[in-house]
Design a protein around this motif. Structure first.
Motif, PDB file in Angstrom:
ATOM      1  N   ARG A 154       0.862  -1.206   0.000  1.00  0.00           N
ATOM      2  CA  ARG A 154       0.000   0.000   0.000  1.00  0.00           C
ATOM      3  C   ARG A 154       0.878   1.229   0.000  1.00  0.00           C
ATOM      4  O   ARG A 154       1.753   1.364   0.858  1.00  0.00           O
ATOM      5  CB  ARG A 154      -0.829   0.071   1.288  1.00  0.00           C
ATOM      6  N   ARG A 155       0.616   2.111  -0.950  1.00  0.00           N
ATOM      7  CA  ARG A 155       1.356   3.377  -0.921  1.00  0.00           C
ATOM      8  C   ARG A 155       0.397   4.447  -0.408  1.00  0.00           C
ATOM      9  O   ARG A 155      -0.201   5.191  -1.188  1.00  0.00           O
ATOM     10  CB  ARG A 155       1.888   3.709  -2.310  1.00  0.00           C
ATOM     11  N   ASP A 156       0.228   4.465   0.919  1.00  0.00           N
ATOM     12  CA  ASP A 156      -0.712   5.385   1.565  1.00  0.00           C
ATOM     13  C   ASP A 156      -0.025   6.611   2.111  1.00  0.00           C
ATOM     14  O   ASP A 156      -0.669   7.435   2.757  1.00  0.00           O
ATOM     15  CB  ASP A 156      -1.389   4.695   2.766  1.00  0.00           C
ATOM     16  N   GLY A 157       1.292   6.703   1.965  1.00  0.00           N
ATOM     17  CA  GLY A 157       2.024   7.845   2.493  1.00  0.00           C
ATOM     18  C   GLY A 157       2.322   7.698   3.974  1.00  0.00           C
ATOM     19  O   GLY A 157       1.875   6.746   4.633  1.00  0.00           O
ATOM     20  N   ALA A 158       3.094   8.646   4.481  1.00  0.00           N
ATOM     21  CA  ALA A 158       3.447   8.635   5.907  1.00  0.00           C
ATOM     22  C   ALA A 158       3.530  10.063   6.418  1.00  0.00           C
ATOM     23  O   ALA A 158       3.918  10.979   5.693  1.00  0.00           O
ATOM     24  CB  ALA A 158       4.787   7.929   6.113  1.00  0.00           C
ATOM     25  N   LEU A 159       3.157  10.183   7.674  1.00  0.00           N
ATOM     26  CA  LEU A 159       3.285  11.460   8.387  1.00  0.00           C
ATOM     27  C   LEU A 159       4.468  11.339   9.333  1.00  0.00           C
ATOM     28  O   LEU A 159       4.512  10.388  10.133  1.00  0.00           O
ATOM     29  CB  LEU A 159       2.060  11.708   9.252  1.00  0.00           C
ATOM     30  N   MET A 160       5.407  12.281   9.257  1.00  0.00           N
ATOM     31  CA  MET A 160       6.535  12.292  10.203  1.00  0.00           C
ATOM     32  C   MET A 160       6.326  13.475  11.140  1.00  0.00           C
ATOM     33  O   MET A 160       6.443  14.634  10.727  1.00  0.00           O
ATOM     34  CB  MET A 160       7.846  12.418   9.435  1.00  0.00           C
ATOM     35  N   VAL A 161       5.966  13.176  12.354  1.00  0.00           N
ATOM     36  CA  VAL A 161       5.485  14.194  13.286  1.00  0.00           C
ATOM     37  C   VAL A 161       6.634  14.762  14.117  1.00  0.00           C
ATOM     38  O   VAL A 161       7.462  14.005  14.642  1.00  0.00           O
ATOM     39  CB  VAL A 161       4.414  13.569  14.223  1.00  0.00           C
ATOM     40  N   ALA A 162       6.651  16.090  14.241  1.00  0.00           N
ATOM     41  CA  ALA A 162       7.641  16.767  15.085  1.00  0.00           C
ATOM     42  C   ALA A 162       6.967  17.214  16.367  1.00  0.00           C
ATOM     43  O   ALA A 162       5.823  17.674  16.346  1.00  0.00           O
ATOM     44  CB  ALA A 162       8.200  17.978  14.352  1.00  0.00           C
ATOM     45  N   ARG A 163       7.687  17.084  17.489  1.00  0.00           N
ATOM     46  CA  ARG A 163       7.106  17.488  18.776  1.00  0.00           C
ATOM     47  C   ARG A 163       7.657  18.821  19.260  1.00  0.00           C
ATOM     48  O   ARG A 163       7.264  19.320  20.306  1.00  0.00           O
ATOM     49  CB  ARG A 163       7.335  16.379  19.805  1.00  0.00           C
ATOM     50  N   SER A 164       8.621  19.384  18.515  1.00  0.00           N
ATOM     51  CA  SER A 164       9.165  20.697  18.888  1.00  0.00           C
ATOM     52  C   SER A 164       9.567  21.406  17.598  1.00  0.00           C
ATOM     53  O   SER A 164       9.700  20.764  16.549  1.00  0.00           O
ATOM     54  CB  SER A 164      10.398  20.520  19.777  1.00  0.00           C
ATOM     55  N   GLU A 165       9.803  22.717  17.692  1.00  0.00           N
ATOM     56  CA  GLU A 165      10.213  23.484  16.500  1.00  0.00           C
ATOM     57  C   GLU A 165      11.561  22.975  15.987  1.00  0.00           C
ATOM     58  O   GLU A 165      11.809  22.900  14.789  1.00  0.00           O
ATOM     59  CB  GLU A 165      10.306  24.980  16.835  1.00  0.00           C
ATOM     60  N   ASP A 166      12.424  22.617  16.930  1.00  0.00           N
ATOM     61  CA  ASP A 166      13.748  22.097  16.570  1.00  0.00           C
ATOM     62  C   ASP A 166      13.635  20.822  15.738  1.00  0.00           C
ATOM     63  O   ASP A 166      14.261  20.663  14.692  1.00  0.00           O
ATOM     64  CB  ASP A 166      14.470  21.747  17.880  1.00  0.00           C
ATOM     65  N   GLU A 167      12.797  19.915  16.245  1.00  0.00           N
ATOM     66  CA  GLU A 167      12.582  18.645  15.551  1.00  0.00           C
ATOM     67  C   GLU A 167      11.925  18.904  14.196  1.00  0.00           C
ATOM     68  O   GLU A 167      12.236  18.245  13.202  1.00  0.00           O
ATOM     69  CB  GLU A 167      11.705  17.738  16.422  1.00  0.00           C
ATOM     70  N   ALA A 168      11.035  19.883  14.140  1.00  0.00           N
ATOM     71  CA  ALA A 168      10.364  20.218  12.880  1.00  0.00           C
ATOM     72  C   ALA A 168      11.398  20.641  11.836  1.00  0.00           C
ATOM     73  O   ALA A 168      11.327  20.233  10.679  1.00  0.00           O
ATOM     74  CB  ALA A 168       9.341  21.327  13.107  1.00  0.00           C
ATOM     75  N   ARG A 169      12.391  21.416  12.261  1.00  0.00           N
ATOM     76  CA  ARG A 169      13.438  21.839  11.318  1.00  0.00           C
ATOM     77  C   ARG A 169      14.230  20.628  10.816  1.00  0.00           C
ATOM     78  O   ARG A 169      14.525  20.511   9.633  1.00  0.00           O
ATOM     79  CB  ARG A 169      14.379  22.859  11.988  1.00  0.00           C
ATOM     80  N   GLN A 170      14.539  19.707  11.740  1.00  0.00           N
ATOM     81  CA  GLN A 170      15.296  18.499  11.330  1.00  0.00           C
ATOM     82  C   GLN A 170      14.485  17.660  10.342  1.00  0.00           C
ATOM     83  O   GLN A 170      15.009  17.193   9.332  1.00  0.00           O
ATOM     84  CB  GLN A 170      15.575  17.621  12.540  1.00  0.00           C
TER      85      GLN A 170
END
Ligand code: GLY
Length: 360
Positions: A88-104
């Protein structure tokens, strides 16, 4: 040409299948049952974006190439086995819990990050403690247990021979021949491939040229929802775990434990996985644990795959896939089968089995 493959996991079976298609006579020796070790334990993500955050520059293109081969690989396995493998190619969500992690996370892709509200709109189970998420529509998954069973079927239907409960314990190097010795006999072949996952460095040889791979244990849980609760519609990564919807259950993985070949299940791992998942999706606290299992990833000292011919002529290796055995399967099958058949194959020096020298 006669080839003996040691190990009937996703790598050994798919390389064996390709070798049969190339006209080789193939015997796979499996120490237990086919596709019941790392292949069976895998959560089955085909996740080049999520899994290559810290990858070597040669690993990322290999992962991308393999992900691109997956749709056709899956379709052929289903056609030849008559079984569904749940690609299944349903995609993935990669969730960040902080602004720092969001940048990474943002640095893994040129796609724009979703805001926390946009991420929750896509995945309503996500809680409030998130800063945003990367959405990659190309990420996929496959049911690794169904894949293992189907690949076994495809290999045998293609005329491959499979000997189960027959562990190769030693490799003999003769004059123009190689042998794989088991408790029962020595199987003589023109070429031998070691595709025995975390066990690949444990086979005896007089002059040992096998790679020093080690096992890295991963424990996984499967949760079932309370009546009426919906599963996520896609794979979700975050807080050090991944959540994979599969057949009415939600898989939560995985620990990374360096405890040798010990696959006992621990309460500590169960608690770690549930705590991480619940802090990402609070309502999972009401879900029930349906299954808990463990597998052993094969890891080379540099964390890279080990693919190709060793310094012993006609002795090949396909191991070291570490966290990406399922993702890499089509590219490993293509590359290693072509090398064994003596055909052109892209040489990836960083993956060479010869980079480790000889074992003491
Ligand atoms: N690829 C996921 C894992 O190894 O846990």
């Amino acid at each position: 040409m006669k080839v003996v493959i040691i190990g009937a996991g996703v790598a050994g079976l798919s390389i064996g299948w390709k070798l049969r298609e190339g006209g080789a006579d193939v015997l796979i020796l499996e120490r237990a049952q086919p596709a019941r070790a790392a292949t069976w334990a895998a959560a089955g993500m085909i996740a080049p974006t999520a899994e290559t955050a810290h990858a070597h520059p040669d690993e990322t293109p290999f992962a991308r190439r393999s992900a691109a081969l997956w749709p056709e690989f899956a379709a052929k396995i289903e056609e030849k086995s008559g079984r569904k493998i749940g690609y299944r190619r349903d995609g993935a969500l990669m969730v960040a819990r902080s602004e720092d992690e969001a940048r990474q996370i943002a640095s893994r892709s040129n796609r724009e990050l979703l805001t926390a509200d946009e991420a929750r709109a896509r995945e309503p189970l996500l809680g409030s403690a998130i800063a945003g998420a990367l959405w990659d529509a190309e990420e996929a998954q496959v049911d690794s247990r169904a894949l293992g069973a189907a690949l076994t079927n495809v290999f045998v239907r293609a005329g491959g021979k499979l000997s189960v409960n027959e562990a190769a314990v030693r490799i003999e190097v003769g004059d123009g021949w190689l042998g794989a010795t088991t408790p029962f006999t020595t199987h003589v072949a023109d070429k031998v491939l070691v595709a025995a996952g975390a066990w690949s460095g444990r086979i005896e040889m007089d002059d040992n040229v096998l790679p020093p791979v080690r096992p890295v244990k991963g424990e996984v849980l499967a949760l079932v929802p309370p009546q009426g609760a919906l599963l996520p519609a896609q794979v979700v990564w975050g807080n050090g775990v991944y959540l994979v919807p599969r057949e009415g259950r939600l898989l939560i993985g995985a620990t990374m434990e360096e405890v040798g070949f010990d696959t006992r299940l621990t309460d500590a791992a169960e608690n770690w996985l549930t705590d991480r998942a619940v802090s990402l999706m609070p309502s999972l606290a009401n879900w029930t644990i349906d299954e808990h299992w463990a597998g052993l990833r094969p890891a080379a000292p540099d964390g890279l795959p080990v693919l190709g011919e060793t310094s012993v002529k006609n002795l090949f290796v396909a191991t070291g896939q570490f966290r990406n055995g399922i993702l890499f399967a089509p590219a490993v099958a293509e590359t290693v089968s072509r090398l064994i058949l003596g055909l052109d194959a892209p040489e990836i020096r960083a993956f060479s089995p010869q980079r480790f020298g000889k074992a003491p």
